[in-house]
Write a protein that holds these residues in place. Structure first.
Motif, short mmCIF file in Angstrom:
data_model
loop_
_atom_site.label_atom_id
_atom_site.label_comp_id
_atom_site.label_asym_id
_atom_site.label_seq_id
_atom_site.Cartn_x
_atom_site.Cartn_y
_atom_site.Cartn_z
N GLU A 94 0.85 -1.20 0.00
CA GLU A 94 0.00 0.00 0.00
C GLU A 94 0.88 1.24 0.00
O GLU A 94 2.00 1.23 0.51
CB GLU A 94 -0.89 -0.01 1.24
N ASN A 95 0.36 2.31 -0.55
CA ASN A 95 1.11 3.57 -0.55
C ASN A 95 1.02 4.19 0.84
O ASN A 95 0.23 5.07 1.11
CB ASN A 95 0.54 4.53 -1.60
N TRP A 149 1.92 6.44 3.68
CA TRP A 149 2.60 7.69 3.99
C TRP A 149 2.15 8.17 5.36
O TRP A 149 2.10 9.34 5.64
CB TRP A 149 2.32 8.74 2.92
N THR A 165 -3.42 21.28 -0.88
CA THR A 165 -3.86 19.98 -1.37
C THR A 165 -4.50 19.22 -0.21
O THR A 165 -4.34 19.58 0.97
CB THR A 165 -2.68 19.16 -1.91
N HIS A 197 -3.64 16.41 0.93
CA HIS A 197 -2.57 15.88 1.78
C HIS A 197 -2.12 16.93 2.80
O HIS A 197 -1.91 16.62 3.98
CB HIS A 197 -1.40 15.44 0.92
N PRO A 213 -0.85 14.03 -5.52
CA PRO A 213 0.03 13.10 -4.82
C PRO A 213 0.23 13.51 -3.37
O PRO A 213 0.31 14.70 -3.06
CB PRO A 213 1.33 13.19 -5.61
N PRO A 214 0.25 12.52 -2.45
CA PRO A 214 0.41 11.08 -2.69
C PRO A 214 -0.85 10.33 -3.08
O PRO A 214 -0.81 9.10 -3.19
CB PRO A 214 0.93 10.58 -1.36
N TYR A 215 -1.97 11.00 -3.25
CA TYR A 215 -3.15 10.36 -3.83
C TYR A 215 -2.89 10.12 -5.32
O TYR A 215 -1.91 10.63 -5.88
CB TYR A 215 -4.39 11.22 -3.60
N GLY A 266 -3.99 11.25 -8.11
CA GLY A 266 -3.86 12.40 -9.00
C GLY A 266 -5.01 12.56 -9.97
O GLY A 266 -5.67 11.60 -10.37
N GLN A 315 0.71 16.32 -11.62
CA GLN A 315 1.42 16.20 -10.36
C GLN A 315 1.40 17.50 -9.57
O GLN A 315 1.15 17.51 -8.36
CB GLN A 315 2.88 15.79 -10.64
N ARG A 316 1.63 18.62 -10.26
CA ARG A 316 1.60 19.94 -9.62
C ARG A 316 0.99 20.94 -10.58
O ARG A 316 1.30 20.93 -11.78
CB ARG A 316 3.00 20.41 -9.20
#
Length: 307
Positions: A45-46, A48, A162, A164, A231-233, A235, A248-249
């Motif tokens: 899993e990602n 973070w 974001t 995050h 990110p880290p989702y 996108g 990404q940005r």
């Protein structure tokens, strides 16, 4: 609590950063955490966020990782712990009525209830352009996020935050809200504020496919989508000739308009833009194509070939 008082015993269902931070608050507040119920940390899993299991191991707290929150075995283990209170801090499973009957239970939710009840509250708040959110500790009922509110702490959502980044703030808000109310909660004098379910709304979980961009929408809506799933989702993404382009940005490009360009990706003066339905644009500073970073020159060549 005086030296002659017996500490309150608790069973804690916890996961994620909020689980770690709020569990630390209980320990600092003198709560006897008899058992923690959590999830296995998944290497695939990602991840973070911090590990509840690691905290339990460091503190010598018994923990279990049941696959089913409705299992008779779990119910028996929770009952055997004889808790005075139970807490749920970002535990992923709904707790059934039989568990909730064991002891008074409280859940930490990542919004200012009754707003954004349900799953992924921070992502939904950013997607909907909210300018404030927070954390709410509330009584647990069988119906999710419906119990009386015990404590709340708000945080701002800035225009370019974001999800995050906002979640980092909500994590701190959860810790502060629990810390402030814990003494009165343990004393049985914590407030019970109405959770008005006629307000706000209930939202379901989100999947990577929900990040698909509809360039016909106004630029602010497209930008909110990017912020909500950046990110880290996975996108926000768009597809062209079978290639998935993921932002990404990006930033909202002020009052710049798309000069009658069609909606979608565009390259102007060696810069990547996303032209939206209202003619305004997103300035995209980082873009990937099927997972690989792509430059403005590369994208311009592909757009020309597809024209």
């Amino acid at each position: 609590m005086t030296e002659f008082e017996t500490p309150k015993r608790a069973v804690v269902f916890a996961y994620h950063n909020v689980g770690v931070r709020c569990l630390k608050v209980l320990l600092a507040g003198g709560v006897d955490v008899a058992l923690v119920v959590t999830h296995e940390d998944s290497a695939g899993e990602n991840i973070w966020f911090e590990s509840v299991i690691s905290l339990c191991q460091a503190e010598g707290i018994p923990y279990i990782t049941p696959a089913d929150a409705k299992s008779p075995q779990l119910l028996a283990q929770v009952r055997a712990a004889k808790p005075d209170l139970m807490f749920s801090f970002y535990y992923r499973h709904m707790l059934p009525a039989a568990l909730l009957d064991v002891a008074p239970a409280f859940n930490m939710h990542g919004s200012l209830l009754p707003e954004f009840r349900g799953r992924a509250p921070v992502n939904w708040a950013v997607l909907h352009g909210a300018t404030v959110t927070g954390a709410s500790l509330h009584e647990m009922t069988v119906k999710p996020d419906a119990g009386a509110i015990v404590a709340q702490m708000d945080v701002p959502i800035l225009p370019d935050d974001t999800a995050h980044e906002v979640f980092g703030k909500v994590q701190v808000a959860a810790e502060q809200a629990l810390w402030r109310v814990l003494p009165s909660l343990l004393a049985g004098t914590a407030p019970r504020l109405r959770n008005d379910l006629s307000k706000g709304g209930y939202f379901g979980g989100r999947t990577p496919e929900d990040g698909r961009i509809d360039w016909r929408q106004p630029a602010q809506q497209v930008y909110n989508l990017h912020r909500a799933v950046a990110p880290p989702y996975p996108g926000a993404f768009t597809e062209l000739d079978g290639v998935r382009y993921v932002i990404q940005r990006a930033r909202l490009a002020g009052n710049v308009v798309g000069l009658s360009r069609p909606a979608g990706l565009a390259v102007v003066d060696n810069r990547i833009f996303g032209v939206c339905g209202d003619g305004r644009m997103l300035t995209i500073s980082s873009l990937t194509a099927d997972g690989v970073a792509i430059s403005a020159a590369q994208l311009q060549s592909r757009l020309a070939a597809a024209a």
